[in-house]
Design an enzyme around this catalytic site. Structure first.
Site, PDB file in Angstrom:
ATOM      1  N   HIS A 309      -6.195  59.442  12.296  1.00 49.17           N
ATOM      2  CA  HIS A 309      -6.900  60.406  11.155  1.00 49.17           C
ATOM      3  C   HIS A 309      -5.629  60.941  10.347  1.00 49.17           C
ATOM      4  O   HIS A 309      -4.346  60.940  10.627  1.00 49.17           O
ATOM      5  CB  HIS A 309      -7.698  61.657  11.913  1.00 49.17           C
ATOM      6  N   ASP A 366     -15.625  59.465  14.393  1.00 47.24           N
ATOM      7  CA  ASP A 366     -16.390  58.225  14.347  1.00 47.24           C
ATOM      8  C   ASP A 366     -16.563  57.249  15.275  1.00 47.24           C
ATOM      9  O   ASP A 366     -17.458  56.522  15.745  1.00 47.24           O
ATOM     10  CB  ASP A 366     -15.838  57.503  13.227  1.00 47.24           C
TER      11      ASP A 366
HETATM   12  N1  ACO Z   1      -5.307  50.980  14.974  1.00 43.50           N
HETATM   13  C1  ACO Z   1      -4.249  50.615  14.918  1.00 43.50           C
HETATM   14  N2  ACO Z   1      -2.945  51.136  14.368  1.00 43.50           N
HETATM   15  C2  ACO Z   1      -3.397  51.990  13.719  1.00 43.50           C
HETATM   16  C3  ACO Z   1      -4.562  52.680  13.465  1.00 43.50           C
HETATM   17  C4  ACO Z   1      -5.706  51.965  14.021  1.00 43.50           C
HETATM   18  N3  ACO Z   1      -6.966  52.582  13.830  1.00 43.50           N
HETATM   19  N4  ACO Z   1      -4.317  53.630  12.391  1.00 43.50           N
HETATM   20  C5  ACO Z   1      -3.152  53.589  12.088  1.00 43.50           C
HETATM   21  N5  ACO Z   1      -2.347  52.837  12.855  1.00 43.50           N
HETATM   22  C6  ACO Z   1      -0.853  52.617  12.696  1.00 43.50           C
HETATM   23  C7  ACO Z   1      -0.626  51.895  11.203  1.00 43.50           C
HETATM   24  O1  ACO Z   1      -0.288  50.817  11.362  1.00 43.50           O
HETATM   25  C8  ACO Z   1       0.896  52.621  10.962  1.00 43.50           C
HETATM   26  O2  ACO Z   1       1.717  52.065  11.982  1.00 43.50           O
HETATM   27  P1  ACO Z   1       3.133  51.994  11.383  1.00 43.50           P
HETATM   28  O3  ACO Z   1       3.691  53.349  11.584  1.00 43.50           O
HETATM   29  O4  ACO Z   1       3.899  51.115  12.532  1.00 43.50           O
HETATM   30  O5  ACO Z   1       3.361  51.188  10.089  1.00 43.50           O
HETATM   31  C9  ACO Z   1       0.592  54.159  11.643  1.00 43.50           C
HETATM   32  O6  ACO Z   1      -0.356  54.078  12.619  1.00 43.50           O
HETATM   33  C10 ACO Z   1       0.266  55.253  10.611  1.00 43.50           C
HETATM   34  O7  ACO Z   1      -1.095  54.776   9.938  1.00 43.50           O
HETATM   35  P2  ACO Z   1      -1.318  54.969   8.466  1.00 43.50           P
HETATM   36  O8  ACO Z   1      -2.357  54.163   7.927  1.00 43.50           O
HETATM   37  O9  ACO Z   1      -0.197  55.466   7.502  1.00 43.50           O
HETATM   38  O10 ACO Z   1      -2.162  56.536   8.709  1.00 43.50           O
HETATM   39  P3  ACO Z   1      -3.151  57.283   7.865  1.00 43.50           P
HETATM   40  O11 ACO Z   1      -2.948  58.537   7.973  1.00 43.50           O
HETATM   41  O12 ACO Z   1      -2.803  56.726   6.216  1.00 43.50           O
HETATM   42  O13 ACO Z   1      -4.564  56.499   8.041  1.00 43.50           O
HETATM   43  C11 ACO Z   1      -6.722  56.219   8.813  1.00 43.50           C
HETATM   44  C12 ACO Z   1      -5.427  57.179   8.643  1.00 43.50           C
HETATM   45  C13 ACO Z   1      -7.044  55.551   7.618  1.00 43.50           C
HETATM   46  C14 ACO Z   1      -7.880  57.060   9.599  1.00 43.50           C
HETATM   47  C15 ACO Z   1      -6.362  55.086   9.762  1.00 43.50           C
HETATM   48  O14 ACO Z   1      -5.892  55.574  11.002  1.00 43.50           O
HETATM   49  C16 ACO Z   1      -7.347  54.138  10.025  1.00 43.50           C
HETATM   50  O15 ACO Z   1      -7.346  53.284   9.463  1.00 43.50           O
HETATM   51  N6  ACO Z   1      -8.127  54.154  11.348  1.00 43.50           N
HETATM   52  C17 ACO Z   1      -9.217  53.525  11.501  1.00 43.50           C
HETATM   53  C18 ACO Z   1     -10.394  53.441  10.575  1.00 43.50           C
HETATM   54  C19 ACO Z   1     -10.993  54.874  11.166  1.00 43.50           C
HETATM   55  O16 ACO Z   1     -11.471  55.171  12.091  1.00 43.50           O
HETATM   56  N7  ACO Z   1     -11.375  55.925   9.865  1.00 43.50           N
HETATM   57  C20 ACO Z   1     -12.200  57.198  10.284  1.00 43.50           C
HETATM   58  C21 ACO Z   1     -11.390  58.188   9.825  1.00 43.50           C
HETATM   59  S1  ACO Z   1     -12.232  59.745  10.325  1.00 43.50           S
HETATM   60  C22 ACO Z   1     -13.384  60.038   9.022  1.00 43.50           C
HETATM   61  O17 ACO Z   1     -13.152  59.685   7.792  1.00 43.50           O
HETATM   62  C23 ACO Z   1     -14.521  60.761   9.048  1.00 43.50           C
END
Ligand code: ACO
Length: 426
Positions: A309, A366
């Site tokens: 998140h 979610d």
């Molecule tokens: N699975 C694997 N790796 C992940 C995931 C994941 N679900 N989420 C983040 N990471 C990793 C990224 O690859 C990144 O790794 P790095 O530092 O080695 O490059 C690190 O964690 C940070 O990720 P970001 O994308 O920069 O984090 P951000 O805060 O921008 O994104 C988000 C948050 C979009 C929710 C992301 O975690 C994601 O895509 N999750 C899956 C989709 C999801 O469940 N969305 C629902 C969110 S809740 C809502 O909207 C109600």
């Protein structure tokens, strides 16, 4: 001497320094007021995705991502989700206070009276092709509501905008249920005034004319909790959309319709649908390790849906509450045990894996809401619609807050232009 509660910025091109006041909040990070920055320096700020920019002042919702804290108007989310109903929460967001018993009864009655939609709206539903996505119908139908109340769209009258607010909250569940029934070719079920707000939604989705329908209290409680947990969430993408539309002095029907479209995307309201699709794809606990490895592989775009998140880096308080509801629901209603097994295995591995721990990746709301909605017999294409029903009171509270601030300015961000310089035609 510089004021201690300020930030001084020096433009190294000219050597000139400018001082900007720090505004302290009641909770959370302080904010630097840079309204005169462009006038002072001729520079814009670039902040992709607003990661460091507060777009407004608000008194509605507070999140502390590091502590996993979420509050609506000062009330902790776990108190609202476990001790209060969604209707109470909607009242809190709209009227800035939890209702007394009398106020609750009056509010419920007001919503019931407004829960039917104009019969003319049915022509709109008829016009959509079979299998139209319910989110498309919902956003069109909310915008179309304004055409049925065109002589009551005065956004400068608190009486009229509160009327619009109640109408939208009351009618969205009916429109949502109609859009689902139309998309499946099922007979329309009108609201039943003897049923409560949330119970009515399950009834309109599931019932058949003249057929008895038995709804278990835990099913109603589970859906009601999902609504409460989604009711507001600070300045996320769809709320920012609603406030941006409000800033143009558009009425709530237009703003909420835009908010619905913003919520549709899979990074926002579409995520819980993706969680279920992914669990179905993984299919069996024996495949979980393989997909965890894929999620950790830098060269693989695969991500574990329902994990991580932008704000919550420790845990998502809404997920904790829903996990508990899922356990209660499982005792009384069959939840696809194969998918639960897969989900539990993913959770067990990820919570102890360095990759996920280091990055603060925990199950988000979610991860649990999809499985609960599935157990309630709600189809996947309706998950984002369910999110909308929960979020509407928050969006409207944000619309009202913008409206009631005397110095609200039209939202008009700047840009860093990187296109061609002027091309002289030959
Ligand atoms: N699975 C694997 N790796 C992940 C995931 C994941 N679900 N989420 C983040 N990471 C990793 C990224 O690859 C990144 O790794 P790095 O530092 O080695 O490059 C690190 O964690 C940070 O990720 P970001 O994308 O920069 O984090 P951000 O805060 O921008 O994104 C988000 C948050 C979009 C929710 C992301 O975690 C994601 O895509 N999750 C899956 C989709 C999801 O469940 N969305 C629902 C969110 S809740 C809502 O909207 C109600």
């Amino acid at each position: 001497m510089a004021n201690k509660n300020s930030v001084t910025m020096t433009d190294n091109r000219t050597g000139k320094s400018f001082e900007y006041n720090i505004i302290d909040p009641t909770l959370g990070a302080s904010v630097v007021d840079i309204a005169t920055f462009y006038k002072d320096t001729g520079l814009f700020m670039l902040d992709r995705g607003f990661t460091s920019t507060a777009s407004c002042r608000s008194r509605i919702t507070y999140i502390d991502g590091s502590k996993g804290k979420l509050m609506y108007r000062g009330y902790d989310i776990s108190y609202l989700a476990t001790q209060k109903s969604f209707v109470d929460t909607a009242h809190l967001l709209l009227y800035k206070k939890l209702p007394t018993n009398e106020e609750r009864d009056a509010f419920k009655l007001e919503l019931k009276k407004r829960s039917f939609v104009h019969e003319g709206m049915k022509k709109l539903f008829d016009a959509f092709p079979d299998n139209a996505h319910p989110m498309a119908i919902l956003s069109a139908a909310v915008s179309a509501l304004s055409t049925f109340y065109f002589d009551h769209l005065d956004i400068d009258s608190p009486e009229e905008y509160m009327e619009m607010a109640k109408r939208i909250i009351a009618k969205i569940p009916t429109i949502a249920a109609f859009s689902y029934r139309y998309s499946r070719g099922l007979p329309i079920i009108y609201p039943n005034l003897d049923r409560g707000f949330t119970e009515n939604i399950l009834y309109m989705l599931r019932a058949y004319p003249h057929d008895h329908i038995d709804l278990k209290p835990i099913e109603v409680k589970a859906l009601d909790t999902i609504f409460t947990l989604h009711a507001d969430h600070e300045q996320n993408a769809s709320t920012t959309t609603v406030r941006t539309v409000a800033s143009t002095h558009a009425h709530p029907y237009a703003a909420i319709s835009a908010g619905i479209c913003a919520l549709w995307g899979r990074s926002h309201g579409g995520a819980n649908e993706s969680v279920i699709s992914q669990l179905e794809m993984i299919g069996d606990v024996k495949n979980v390790e393989k997909y965890i490895a894929k999620a950790k592989d830098k060269n693989d775009p695969f991500r574990l849906m329902g994990f991580g998140h932008r704000v919550y880096k420790n845990f998502d308080p809404r997920a904790t509450i829903l996990k508990d509801i899922r356990e209660q629901l499982m005792k009384e209603r069959a939840i696809d045990s194969k998918l639960i097994e897969v989900a539990n295995k993913i959770e067990e591995i990820a919570l102890h894996d360095e990759y996920f721990i280091e990055r603060g990746l925990y199950p988000n709301i979610d991860f649990y809401s999809g499985l609960i909605l599935r157990a309630l017999g709600i189809p996947k294409e309706m998950y984002a619609v369910i999110f909308v029903i929960g979020r509407v009171p928050g969006w409207i509270a944000q619309w009202i807050e913008f409206k009631e601030q005397p110095d609200g300015k039209i939202a008009r961000p700047r840009q860093l232009y990187l296109g061609p310089t002027e091309i002289k035609p030959e």
